[in-house]
Design a protein around this motif. Structure first.
Motif, PDB file in Angstrom:
ATOM      1  N   ALA A   1       0.826  -1.208   0.000  1.00 27.27           N
ATOM      2  CA  ALA A   1       0.000   0.000   0.000  1.00 27.27           C
ATOM      3  C   ALA A   1       0.860   1.258   0.000  1.00 27.27           C
ATOM      4  CB  ALA A   1      -0.921  -0.006   1.212  1.00 27.27           C
ATOM      5  N   VAL A   2       1.946   1.237   0.751  1.00 22.81           N
ATOM      6  CA  VAL A   2       2.876   2.371   0.762  1.00 22.81           C
ATOM      7  C   VAL A   2       3.414   2.614  -0.652  1.00 22.81           C
ATOM      8  CG1 VAL A   2       5.168   3.132   1.524  1.00 22.81           C
ATOM      9  CG2 VAL A   2       3.554   2.188   3.179  1.00 22.81           C
ATOM     10  N   LEU A   3       3.836   1.549  -1.307  1.00 19.87           N
ATOM     11  CA  LEU A   3       4.390   1.665  -2.659  1.00 19.87           C
ATOM     12  C   LEU A   3       3.321   2.075  -3.671  1.00 19.87           C
ATOM     13  CD1 LEU A   3       6.660  -1.513  -2.693  1.00 19.87           C
ATOM     14  CD2 LEU A   3       7.358   0.854  -2.294  1.00 19.87           C
ATOM     15  N   GLY A   4       2.125   1.507  -3.538  1.00 16.54           N
ATOM     16  CA  GLY A   4       1.045   1.850  -4.451  1.00 16.54           C
ATOM     17  C   GLY A   4       0.635   3.302  -4.338  1.00 16.54           C
ATOM     18  N   SER A   5       0.565   3.793  -3.117  1.00 18.18           N
ATOM     19  CA  SER A   5       0.222   5.188  -2.893  1.00 18.18           C
ATOM     20  C   SER A   5       1.294   6.105  -3.466  1.00 18.18           C
ATOM     21  CB  SER A   5       0.056   5.451  -1.388  1.00 18.18           C
ATOM     22  OG  SER A   5      -0.210   6.822  -1.142  1.00 18.18           O
ATOM     23  N   ALA A   6       2.561   5.763  -3.224  1.00 17.23           N
ATOM     24  CA  ALA A   6       3.667   6.578  -3.740  1.00 17.23           C
ATOM     25  C   ALA A   6       3.676   6.603  -5.261  1.00 17.23           C
ATOM     26  CB  ALA A   6       4.995   6.034  -3.215  1.00 17.23           C
ATOM     27  N   ALA A   7       3.446   5.450  -5.878  1.00 15.78           N
ATOM     28  CA  ALA A   7       3.428   5.387  -7.340  1.00 15.78           C
ATOM     29  C   ALA A   7       2.319   6.263  -7.917  1.00 15.78           C
ATOM     30  CB  ALA A   7       3.255   3.938  -7.790  1.00 15.78           C
ATOM     31  N   THR A   8       1.160   6.235  -7.282  1.00 19.76           N
ATOM     32  CA  THR A   8       0.034   7.051  -7.754  1.00 19.76           C
ATOM     33  C   THR A   8       0.368   8.532  -7.664  1.00 19.76           C
ATOM     34  OG1 THR A   8      -1.515   5.352  -6.989  1.00 19.76           O
ATOM     35  CG2 THR A   8      -2.424   7.537  -7.459  1.00 19.76           C
ATOM     36  N   ILE A   9       0.974   8.935  -6.563  1.00 17.15           N
ATOM     37  CA  ILE A   9       1.368  10.338  -6.397  1.00 17.15           C
ATOM     38  C   ILE A   9       2.330  10.763  -7.500  1.00 17.15           C
ATOM     39  CG2 ILE A   9       2.670  11.943  -4.930  1.00 17.15           C
ATOM     40  CD1 ILE A   9       1.591  10.292  -2.517  1.00 17.15           C
TER      41      ILE A   9
ATOM     42  N   VAL B   1      -4.447  17.850   2.350  1.00 20.31           N
ATOM     43  CA  VAL B   1      -4.204  16.411   2.268  1.00 20.31           C
ATOM     44  C   VAL B   1      -3.831  16.049   0.832  1.00 20.31           C
ATOM     45  CG1 VAL B   1      -5.813  15.913   4.140  1.00 20.31           C
ATOM     46  CG2 VAL B   1      -6.623  15.854   1.780  1.00 20.31           C
ATOM     47  N   SER B   2      -3.234  14.886   0.680  1.00 20.74           N
ATOM     48  CA  SER B   2      -2.825  14.416  -0.640  1.00 20.74           C
ATOM     49  C   SER B   2      -3.961  13.617  -1.279  1.00 20.74           C
ATOM     50  CB  SER B   2      -1.572  13.538  -0.527  1.00 20.74           C
ATOM     51  OG  SER B   2      -1.257  12.941  -1.768  1.00 20.74           O
ATOM     52  N   LEU B   3      -4.652  14.238  -2.202  1.00 20.76           N
ATOM     53  CA  LEU B   3      -5.756  13.570  -2.898  1.00 20.76           C
ATOM     54  C   LEU B   3      -5.273  12.291  -3.569  1.00 20.76           C
ATOM     55  CD1 LEU B   3      -8.554  13.309  -4.202  1.00 20.76           C
ATOM     56  CD2 LEU B   3      -7.786  14.923  -5.970  1.00 20.76           C
ATOM     57  N   TRP B   4      -4.180  12.381  -4.288  1.00 21.18           N
ATOM     58  CA  TRP B   4      -3.710  11.223  -5.048  1.00 21.18           C
ATOM     59  C   TRP B   4      -3.043  10.191  -4.159  1.00 21.18           C
ATOM     60  CZ3 TRP B   4      -5.905  10.298  -9.349  1.00 21.18           C
ATOM     61  CH2 TRP B   4      -6.394  11.359 -10.125  1.00 21.18           C
ATOM     62  N   GLY B   5      -2.472  10.627  -3.045  1.00 29.42           N
ATOM     63  CA  GLY B   5      -1.928   9.668  -2.089  1.00 29.42           C
ATOM     64  C   GLY B   5      -3.031   8.828  -1.478  1.00 29.42           C
ATOM     65  N   HIS B   6      -4.131   9.486  -1.100  1.00 32.91           N
ATOM     66  CA  HIS B   6      -5.281   8.782  -0.552  1.00 32.91           C
ATOM     67  C   HIS B   6      -5.913   7.880  -1.609  1.00 32.91           C
ATOM     68  CE1 HIS B   6      -6.050  11.837   2.945  1.00 32.91           C
ATOM     69  NE2 HIS B   6      -4.827  11.341   2.937  1.00 32.91           N
ATOM     70  N   ALA B   7      -6.061   8.422  -2.818  1.00 36.60           N
ATOM     71  CA  ALA B   7      -6.668   7.638  -3.893  1.00 36.60           C
ATOM     72  C   ALA B   7      -5.820   6.410  -4.212  1.00 36.60           C
ATOM     73  CB  ALA B   7      -6.836   8.503  -5.140  1.00 36.60           C
ATOM     74  N   GLY B   8      -4.514   6.586  -4.217  1.00 36.32           N
ATOM     75  CA  GLY B   8      -3.628   5.465  -4.500  1.00 36.32           C
ATOM     76  C   GLY B   8      -3.707   4.388  -3.439  1.00 36.32           C
ATOM     77  N   GLY B   9      -3.775   4.810  -2.176  1.00 40.81           N
ATOM     78  CA  GLY B   9      -3.916   3.844  -1.099  1.00 40.81           C
ATOM     79  C   GLY B   9      -5.248   3.123  -1.152  1.00 40.81           C
ATOM     80  N   LEU B  10      -6.306   3.880  -1.447  1.00 47.07           N
ATOM     81  CA  LEU B  10      -7.644   3.290  -1.547  1.00 47.07           C
ATOM     82  C   LEU B  10      -7.697   2.262  -2.676  1.00 47.07           C
ATOM     83  CD1 LEU B  10     -10.670   3.403  -0.681  1.00 47.07           C
ATOM     84  CD2 LEU B  10     -10.972   5.167  -2.434  1.00 47.07           C
ATOM     85  N   PHE B  11      -7.183   2.628  -3.832  1.00 45.15           N
ATOM     86  CA  PHE B  11      -7.194   1.712  -4.971  1.00 45.15           C
ATOM     87  C   PHE B  11      -6.341   0.473  -4.702  1.00 45.15           C
ATOM     88  CE2 PHE B  11      -5.375   0.258  -9.042  1.00 45.15           C
ATOM     89  CZ  PHE B  11      -6.545  -0.102  -9.684  1.00 45.15           C
ATOM     90  N   THR B  12      -5.172   0.687  -4.110  1.00 47.02           N
ATOM     91  CA  THR B  12      -4.305  -0.452  -3.793  1.00 47.02           C
ATOM     92  C   THR B  12      -4.995  -1.393  -2.818  1.00 47.02           C
ATOM     93  OG1 THR B  12      -2.335   0.937  -4.110  1.00 47.02           O
ATOM     94  CG2 THR B  12      -2.029  -1.156  -2.947  1.00 47.02           C
ATOM     95  N   GLY B  13      -5.694  -0.828  -1.833  1.00 45.37           N
ATOM     96  CA  GLY B  13      -6.431  -1.652  -0.877  1.00 45.37           C
ATOM     97  C   GLY B  13      -7.511  -2.474  -1.549  1.00 45.37           C
ATOM     98  N   LEU B  14      -8.215  -1.856  -2.497  1.00 45.30           N
ATOM     99  CA  LEU B  14      -9.271  -2.570  -3.216  1.00 45.30           C
ATOM    100  C   LEU B  14      -8.705  -3.726  -4.034  1.00 45.30           C
ATOM    101  CD1 LEU B  14     -11.426   0.465  -4.432  1.00 45.30           C
ATOM    102  CD2 LEU B  14     -12.125  -1.291  -2.793  1.00 45.30           C
ATOM    103  N   VAL B  15      -7.553  -3.495  -4.676  1.00 43.26           N
ATOM    104  CA  VAL B  15      -6.930  -4.553  -5.474  1.00 43.26           C
ATOM    105  C   VAL B  15      -6.409  -5.664  -4.567  1.00 43.26           C
ATOM    106  CG1 VAL B  15      -5.077  -5.086  -7.089  1.00 43.26           C
ATOM    107  CG2 VAL B  15      -6.333  -2.940  -7.315  1.00 43.26           C
ATOM    108  N   LEU B  16      -5.877  -5.294  -3.404  1.00 35.76           N
ATOM    109  CA  LEU B  16      -5.333  -6.282  -2.481  1.00 35.76           C
ATOM    110  C   LEU B  16      -6.412  -7.099  -1.778  1.00 35.76           C
ATOM    111  CD1 LEU B  16      -2.533  -4.239  -0.661  1.00 35.76           C
ATOM    112  CD2 LEU B  16      -2.186  -6.235  -2.132  1.00 35.76           C
ATOM    113  N   LEU B  17      -7.577  -6.530  -1.617  1.00 41.24           N
ATOM    114  CA  LEU B  17      -8.633  -7.120  -0.797  1.00 41.24           C
ATOM    115  C   LEU B  17      -8.895  -8.599  -1.057  1.00 41.24           C
ATOM    116  CD1 LEU B  17     -10.673  -6.478   1.446  1.00 41.24           C
ATOM    117  CD2 LEU B  17     -12.278  -5.737  -0.323  1.00 41.24           C
TER     118      LEU B  17
END
Length: 214
Positions: free
Chosen positions: A102-110, A164-180
């Motif tokens: 999730a850390v990596l996914g969020s960073a990549a999205t940003i 707040v970081s819109l894309w950081g949050h979005a990246g974490g949210l999307f990564t979480g959904l894919v990981l779920l």
């Protein structure tokens, strides 16, 4: 708190690491009042597109760096209360793998969506944990409304708050959904192959942004 985090060692370690990083920046800055802006250590740990090629480690260090005490406390409260539940439900090894991904996914999205914005904080990974909390509730046969509302409220907050970081949050949210589906897969092989694949995609995306390929 020690008893509360019993059975969730990774959550405790992540929290301690975030607190230690903030204290180190405060000590270097010589102030507790927004030490980030006066700390070379904190600035060097920041994820920022123009400097990412020379500092790829910031994809990770930025998730342990916070602007001020309020930023740190809010994120640590979410981490302790949600991270504990997720870690105890899926096991420490799976939890660590999912959190790191999730850390990596969020960073990549940003880096792909908001390249020029300096970003720090654990909130991207915490959005992934919120999504995984839905899986915990489902796994336990509990009412899903509470974790879904939690995610929805934080999504709304992301759009109305200006710091707040819109894309950081979005990246974490999307990564979480894919990981779920992988995190809660019954077969260990599927679980680890899935998490590994998501992490690999994030790493490739980060590598392209670092100029290693392409």
């Amino acid at each position: 708190m020690k008893n509360y985090l019993k059975g969730a060692p990774a959550t405790a370690v992540i929290a301690v690491a975030c607190i230690a990083a903030w204290l180190a920046s405060a000590a270097q800055a010589g102030t507790l009042n927004a030490p980030y802006y006066r700390s070379e250590l904190a600035l060097d740990s920041t994820l920022w597109g123009p400097m990412f090629a020379s500092a790829p480690y910031t994809a990770v260090t930025s998730a342990f760096t916070h602007l001020d005490a309020t930023h740190l406390v809010l994120n640590m409260v979410v981490l302790v209360f949600i991270g504990r539940e997720v870690e105890r439900a899926v096991g420490t090894a799976t939890y660590v793998a999912a959190y790191a991904t999730a850390v990596l996914g969020s960073a990549a999205t940003i880096l792909w969506a908001d390249f020029d914005s300096p970003t720090v904080g654990a909130s991207g990974a915490l959005f992934a944990l919120m999504v995984l909390l839905i899986g915990v509730y489902r796994h336990r046969g509990m009412d899903l409304r509470a974790p879904i509302v939690l995610v929805a409220v934080n999504v709304v907050y992301t759009f109305i708050a200006g710091d707040v970081s819109l894309w950081g949050h979005a990246g974490g949210l999307f990564t979480g959904l894919v990981l779920l589906p992988f995190v809660f897969a019954r077969q260990a092989r599927i679980r680890w192959l899935g998490i590994g694949a998501v992490a690999a995609v994030a790493i490739v995306a980060l590598s392209f942004r670092a100029g290693l390929w392409g």
